[in-house]
Design a protein around this motif. Structure first.
Motif, PDB file in Angstrom:
ATOM      1  N   MET A   1       0.836  -1.197   0.000  1.00  0.00           N
ATOM      2  CA  MET A   1       0.000   0.000   0.000  1.00  0.00           C
ATOM      3  C   MET A   1       0.871   1.247   0.000  1.00  0.00           C
ATOM      4  O   MET A   1       1.766   1.349   0.840  1.00  0.00           O
ATOM      5  N   PRO A   2       0.657   2.170  -0.945  1.00  0.00           N
ATOM      6  CA  PRO A   2       1.472   3.397  -0.929  1.00  0.00           C
ATOM      7  C   PRO A   2       1.133   4.268   0.273  1.00  0.00           C
ATOM      8  O   PRO A   2       0.027   4.219   0.808  1.00  0.00           O
TER       9      PRO A   2
ATOM     10  N   ALA B   1      13.447   9.913   7.123  1.00  0.00           N
ATOM     11  CA  ALA B   1      14.888   9.997   6.874  1.00  0.00           C
ATOM     12  C   ALA B   1      15.660   8.835   7.472  1.00  0.00           C
ATOM     13  O   ALA B   1      16.655   8.382   6.913  1.00  0.00           O
ATOM     14  N   LYS B   2      15.170   8.337   8.599  1.00  0.00           N
ATOM     15  CA  LYS B   2      15.877   7.277   9.309  1.00  0.00           C
ATOM     16  C   LYS B   2      15.586   5.890   8.738  1.00  0.00           C
ATOM     17  O   LYS B   2      16.464   5.012   8.739  1.00  0.00           O
ATOM     18  N   THR B   3      14.378   5.693   8.231  1.00  0.00           N
ATOM     19  CA  THR B   3      13.960   4.333   7.871  1.00  0.00           C
ATOM     20  C   THR B   3      13.848   4.064   6.374  1.00  0.00           C
ATOM     21  O   THR B   3      13.873   2.907   5.962  1.00  0.00           O
ATOM     22  N   ARG B   4      13.710   5.094   5.566  1.00  0.00           N
ATOM     23  CA  ARG B   4      13.509   4.868   4.138  1.00  0.00           C
ATOM     24  C   ARG B   4      14.837   5.024   3.395  1.00  0.00           C
ATOM     25  O   ARG B   4      15.675   5.851   3.745  1.00  0.00           O
TER      26      ARG B   4
ATOM     27  N   GLU C   1       9.825   8.276  -3.029  1.00  0.00           N
ATOM     28  CA  GLU C   1       8.779   7.398  -2.506  1.00  0.00           C
ATOM     29  C   GLU C   1       7.525   7.486  -3.372  1.00  0.00           C
ATOM     30  O   GLU C   1       7.208   8.544  -3.931  1.00  0.00           O
ATOM     31  N   VAL C   2       6.822   6.378  -3.447  1.00  0.00           N
ATOM     32  CA  VAL C   2       5.501   6.364  -4.078  1.00  0.00           C
ATOM     33  C   VAL C   2       4.482   6.685  -2.994  1.00  0.00           C
ATOM     34  O   VAL C   2       4.447   6.019  -1.950  1.00  0.00           O
ATOM     35  N   PHE C   3       3.680   7.717  -3.208  1.00  0.00           N
ATOM     36  CA  PHE C   3       2.706   8.106  -2.192  1.00  0.00           C
ATOM     37  C   PHE C   3       1.516   8.796  -2.840  1.00  0.00           C
ATOM     38  O   PHE C   3       1.587   9.256  -3.983  1.00  0.00           O
TER      39      PHE C   3
ATOM     40  N   LEU D   1      10.545  15.846   1.260  1.00  0.00           N
ATOM     41  CA  LEU D   1      11.271  14.652   1.686  1.00  0.00           C
ATOM     42  C   LEU D   1      10.819  13.413   0.927  1.00  0.00           C
ATOM     43  O   LEU D   1      11.651  12.588   0.519  1.00  0.00           O
ATOM     44  N   LEU D   2       9.524  13.276   0.741  1.00  0.00           N
ATOM     45  CA  LEU D   2       9.015  12.116   0.001  1.00  0.00           C
ATOM     46  C   LEU D   2       9.550  12.099  -1.433  1.00  0.00           C
ATOM     47  O   LEU D   2       9.902  11.046  -1.966  1.00  0.00           O
TER      48      LEU D   2
END
Length: 214
Positions: A1-2, A75-78, A25-27, A19-20
């Protein structure tokens, strides 16, 4: 799921939008019309009971709120922490700046300018409240300017802290404030980034018209 970003163009959510895009990122972007009161509608309160933006619904369906928290998580996880400093000292400086921007520069200074009624119910005093807000913003931004002395970015490299700082310098530019030298350099470096340019255009702004009088 985006992921789903609940945002308002030109607001603090612009930092998360940037940031995305920087993280590729796909969102899905969902516009929350604050003047129309969308933030108080049951369907949005089910996502964010705080009734504010931004809110980010993550792939597991859970929602994150607050600019600094969302920026930190992204920033930390992606992308293997691509936009978060590895060094503890630089990490601390990034967190320090994000908290100061969101709490003091936004929450106390610019909030007085954009929403004087939240600080004083007497409308005859709103202009003085707005002036106080701008003075507070100028003083606070001068502190961040000193932090940028000899640096291109808040941390040792571009990080999540920079889009967070950008949204308040963007506001300063929009209201005609003069940015001090280091902040102006940072603001222009942000405007030169493709992701920032793209986000501003998507949110209805013309990047080439910005930083002219800053």
């Amino acid at each position: 799921m985006p992921m789903k970003l609940y945002m308002t163009p030109g607001s603090c959510s612009t930092a998360i939008h940037i940031l995305l895009e920087e993280l590729e990122e796909v969102f899905e972007a969902h516009i929350v019309n604050l003047p129309a009161g969308d933030q108080f509608k049951p369907e949005f309160l089910a996502i964010n009971p705080k009734a504010n933006i931004p809110a980010l619904v993550r792939p597991d369906g859970s929602a994150l709120t607050e600019v600094a928290a969302i920026a930190f998580w992204l920033a930390k996880t992606r992308r293997k922490g691509k936009l978060w400093p590895a060094d503890p000292e630089e990490e601390t400086r990034a967190l320090e700046t994000m908290i100061f921007v969101t709490s003091a520069i936004h929450g106390q200074a610019f909030a007085r300018y954009f929403a004087p009624g939240n600080f004083c119910p007497d409308s005859s005093l709103h202009e003085s409240v707005k002036a106080q807000g701008l003075a507070m913003a100028q003083k606070a931004l001068a502190l961040v300017d000193k932090q940028l002395e000899g640096r291109d970015w808040i941390a040792d490299k571009f990080s999540a802290a920079d889009p967070v700082l950008f949204y308040v310098t963007f506001w300063a530019d929009k209201v005609g404030m003069k940015l001090p030298a280091n902040l102006l350099r940072h603001y222009r470096a942000m405007l030169a980034r493709p992701a920032v340019n793209q986000v501003l255009r998507e949110e209805g702004y013309r990047p080439e018209t910005l930083a002219k009088g800053a």
